[in-house]
Design a protein around this motif. Structure first.
Motif, PDB file in Angstrom:
ATOM      1  N   THR A  35       0.838  -1.205   0.000  1.00 42.83           N
ATOM      2  CA  THR A  35       0.000   0.000   0.000  1.00 42.83           C
ATOM      3  C   THR A  35       0.869   1.249   0.000  1.00 42.83           C
ATOM      4  OG1 THR A  35      -1.756  -1.137   1.203  1.00 42.83           O
ATOM      5  CG2 THR A  35      -1.803   1.256   1.240  1.00 42.83           C
ATOM      6  N   PHE A  36       1.874   1.264   0.867  1.00 42.97           N
ATOM      7  CA  PHE A  36       2.759   2.424   0.958  1.00 42.97           C
ATOM      8  C   PHE A  36       3.479   2.665  -0.368  1.00 42.97           C
ATOM      9  CE2 PHE A  36       6.956   4.232   1.930  1.00 42.97           C
ATOM     10  CZ  PHE A  36       6.556   5.436   2.474  1.00 42.97           C
ATOM     11  N   ILE A  37       4.021   1.611  -0.962  1.00 44.84           N
ATOM     12  CA  ILE A  37       4.773   1.755  -2.217  1.00 44.84           C
ATOM     13  C   ILE A  37       3.855   2.214  -3.352  1.00 44.84           C
ATOM     14  CG2 ILE A  37       6.026   0.461  -3.991  1.00 44.84           C
ATOM     15  CD1 ILE A  37       7.183  -1.233  -1.634  1.00 44.84           C
ATOM     16  N   LEU A  38       2.691   1.590  -3.472  1.00 43.69           N
ATOM     17  CA  LEU A  38       1.777   1.958  -4.556  1.00 43.69           C
ATOM     18  C   LEU A  38       1.206   3.367  -4.372  1.00 43.69           C
ATOM     19  CD1 LEU A  38      -0.127  -1.404  -5.160  1.00 43.69           C
ATOM     20  CD2 LEU A  38       1.658  -0.367  -6.566  1.00 43.69           C
ATOM     21  N   LEU A  39       0.909   3.760  -3.131  1.00 44.81           N
ATOM     22  CA  LEU A  39       0.416   5.119  -2.901  1.00 44.81           C
ATOM     23  C   LEU A  39       1.502   6.153  -3.130  1.00 44.81           C
ATOM     24  CD1 LEU A  39      -1.953   4.778   0.192  1.00 44.81           C
ATOM     25  CD2 LEU A  39      -2.567   5.160  -2.195  1.00 44.81           C
ATOM     26  N   CYS A  46       0.495  11.814  -9.555  1.00 44.38           N
ATOM     27  CA  CYS A  46      -0.358  13.000  -9.403  1.00 44.38           C
ATOM     28  C   CYS A  46       0.453  14.293  -9.415  1.00 44.38           C
ATOM     29  CB  CYS A  46      -1.160  12.905  -8.109  1.00 44.38           C
ATOM     30  SG  CYS A  46      -2.431  11.655  -8.154  1.00 44.38           S
ATOM     31  N   TYR A  47       1.703  14.226  -8.993  1.00 38.02           N
ATOM     32  CA  TYR A  47       2.551  15.411  -8.986  1.00 38.02           C
ATOM     33  C   TYR A  47       2.859  15.870 -10.412  1.00 38.02           C
ATOM     34  CZ  TYR A  47       6.514  18.455  -8.051  1.00 38.02           C
ATOM     35  OH  TYR A  47       7.363  19.532  -7.993  1.00 38.02           O
ATOM     36  N   PHE A  48       3.101  14.892 -11.300  1.00 43.26           N
ATOM     37  CA  PHE A  48       3.489  15.236 -12.661  1.00 43.26           C
ATOM     38  C   PHE A  48       2.313  15.351 -13.627  1.00 43.26           C
ATOM     39  CE2 PHE A  48       7.420  13.255 -11.013  1.00 43.26           C
ATOM     40  CZ  PHE A  48       8.246  14.353 -11.144  1.00 43.26           C
ATOM     41  N   LEU A  49       1.183  14.744 -13.289  1.00 45.82           N
ATOM     42  CA  LEU A  49       0.011  14.773 -14.163  1.00 45.82           C
ATOM     43  C   LEU A  49      -1.166  15.402 -13.441  1.00 45.82           C
ATOM     44  CD1 LEU A  49       0.175  11.142 -15.568  1.00 45.82           C
ATOM     45  CD2 LEU A  49       0.953  13.212 -16.704  1.00 45.82           C
ATOM     46  N   THR A  50      -2.113  15.902 -14.199  1.00 45.56           N
ATOM     47  CA  THR A  50      -3.343  16.421 -13.620  1.00 45.56           C
ATOM     48  C   THR A  50      -4.346  15.274 -13.530  1.00 45.56           C
ATOM     49  OG1 THR A  50      -2.929  18.559 -14.652  1.00 45.56           O
ATOM     50  CG2 THR A  50      -5.161  18.128 -13.865  1.00 45.56           C
ATOM     51  N   VAL A  51      -4.724  14.954 -12.314  1.00 41.42           N
ATOM     52  CA  VAL A  51      -5.649  13.840 -12.077  1.00 41.42           C
ATOM     53  C   VAL A  51      -6.879  14.399 -11.381  1.00 41.42           C
ATOM     54  CG1 VAL A  51      -5.941  11.623 -10.931  1.00 41.42           C
ATOM     55  CG2 VAL A  51      -3.722  12.232 -11.869  1.00 41.42           C
ATOM     56  N   SER A  52      -8.044  14.053 -11.903  1.00 41.77           N
ATOM     57  CA  SER A  52      -9.278  14.536 -11.290  1.00 41.77           C
ATOM     58  C   SER A  52      -9.490  13.850  -9.940  1.00 41.77           C
ATOM     59  CB  SER A  52     -10.473  14.275 -12.204  1.00 41.77           C
ATOM     60  OG  SER A  52     -10.737  12.888 -12.275  1.00 41.77           O
ATOM     61  N   GLN A  54     -12.197  12.423  -8.821  1.00 48.38           N
ATOM     62  CA  GLN A  54     -12.918  11.153  -8.981  1.00 48.38           C
ATOM     63  C   GLN A  54     -11.961  10.035  -9.390  1.00 48.38           C
ATOM     64  OE1 GLN A  54     -16.000  12.149 -11.777  1.00 48.38           O
ATOM     65  NE2 GLN A  54     -17.548  12.086 -10.148  1.00 48.38           N
ATOM     66  N   LEU A  55     -11.057  10.329 -10.323  1.00 49.13           N
ATOM     67  CA  LEU A  55     -10.085   9.326 -10.756  1.00 49.13           C
ATOM     68  C   LEU A  55      -9.121   8.977  -9.622  1.00 49.13           C
ATOM     69  CD1 LEU A  55      -8.908   7.555 -12.986  1.00 49.13           C
ATOM     70  CD2 LEU A  55      -7.499   9.516 -13.673  1.00 49.13           C
ATOM     71  N   LEU A  56      -8.732   9.973  -8.855  1.00 50.56           N
ATOM     72  CA  LEU A  56      -7.839   9.739  -7.726  1.00 50.56           C
ATOM     73  C   LEU A  56      -8.500   8.838  -6.686  1.00 50.56           C
ATOM     74  CD1 LEU A  56      -5.115  10.390  -6.440  1.00 50.56           C
ATOM     75  CD2 LEU A  56      -6.212  12.344  -5.343  1.00 50.56           C
ATOM     76  N   SER A  57      -9.766   9.075  -6.412  1.00 50.76           N
ATOM     77  CA  SER A  57     -10.504   8.236  -5.468  1.00 50.76           C
ATOM     78  C   SER A  57     -10.574   6.795  -5.967  1.00 50.76           C
ATOM     79  CB  SER A  57     -11.908   8.794  -5.258  1.00 50.76           C
ATOM     80  OG  SER A  57     -12.637   7.988  -4.390  1.00 50.76           O
ATOM     81  N   LEU A  58     -10.826   6.618  -7.244  1.00 49.54           N
ATOM     82  CA  LEU A  58     -10.873   5.280  -7.839  1.00 49.54           C
ATOM     83  C   LEU A  58      -9.513   4.592  -7.761  1.00 49.54           C
ATOM     84  CD1 LEU A  58     -12.536   3.171  -9.462  1.00 49.54           C
ATOM     85  CD2 LEU A  58     -11.683   4.322 -11.513  1.00 49.54           C
TER      86      LEU A  58
END
Length: 138
Positions: A35-39, A46-52, A54-58
């Motif tokens: 979990t830690f590694i994947l998050l 998310c730092y380099f791309l714009t993520v909505s 809703q997509l972030l929650s998914l």
């Protein structure tokens, strides 16, 4: 009292053949580290791309589900039977750790639909990982 007798009778944590507690601990460590590694990877994304939002929650649901699945899979590999039960217990302990961590970090507790759906995702992933882990071994 009755539940303790059932667990001891079925030999969940300790039986004459094996001890399942190390398998549960190993699975929990793997789940938490994964979990830690994947998050962390998701944070970099998310730092380099714009993520909505809703997509972030998914994506957080997906990361959590994958982590619990693999941890429950490893937990049930040490079990002789009852993969569903082992996976459910793994998911329950993972959920307990997440709740305690949330209480420490947020200094409080509040219940909402996101927390309910995350809890169901964790428990379902644990059960699925437990079932597939038992069947993979056999």
């Amino acid at each position: 009292m009755i539940y303790q007798e059932i667990i001891l009778e079925r030999g969940f944590f300790m039986s004459e053949r094996s001890n399942h507690l190390p398998g549960l601990i190993k699975g929990m460590v793997v789940s938490i580290l994964l979990t830690f590694i994947l998050l962390l990877g998701l944070c970099c994304l998310c730092y380099f791309l714009t993520v909505s939002e809703q997509l972030l929650s998914l994506l957080v649901f997906l990361v959590t589900g994958i982590s619990v699945f693999f941890g429950a899979f490893l937990t049930s590999l040490r079990a002789d039977s009852s993969g569903l039960l082992h996976g459910l217990i793994h998911g329950f302990f993972y959920l307990l750790i997440v709740f305690v961590w949330g209480l420490v970090v947020n200094k409080g507790f509040f219940w909402n639909t996101h927390l309910l759906s995350m809890s169901l995702c964790i428990l379902a992933s644990g059960m699925l990982g437990g079932i597939l882990g038992i069947n993979f071994k056999n």
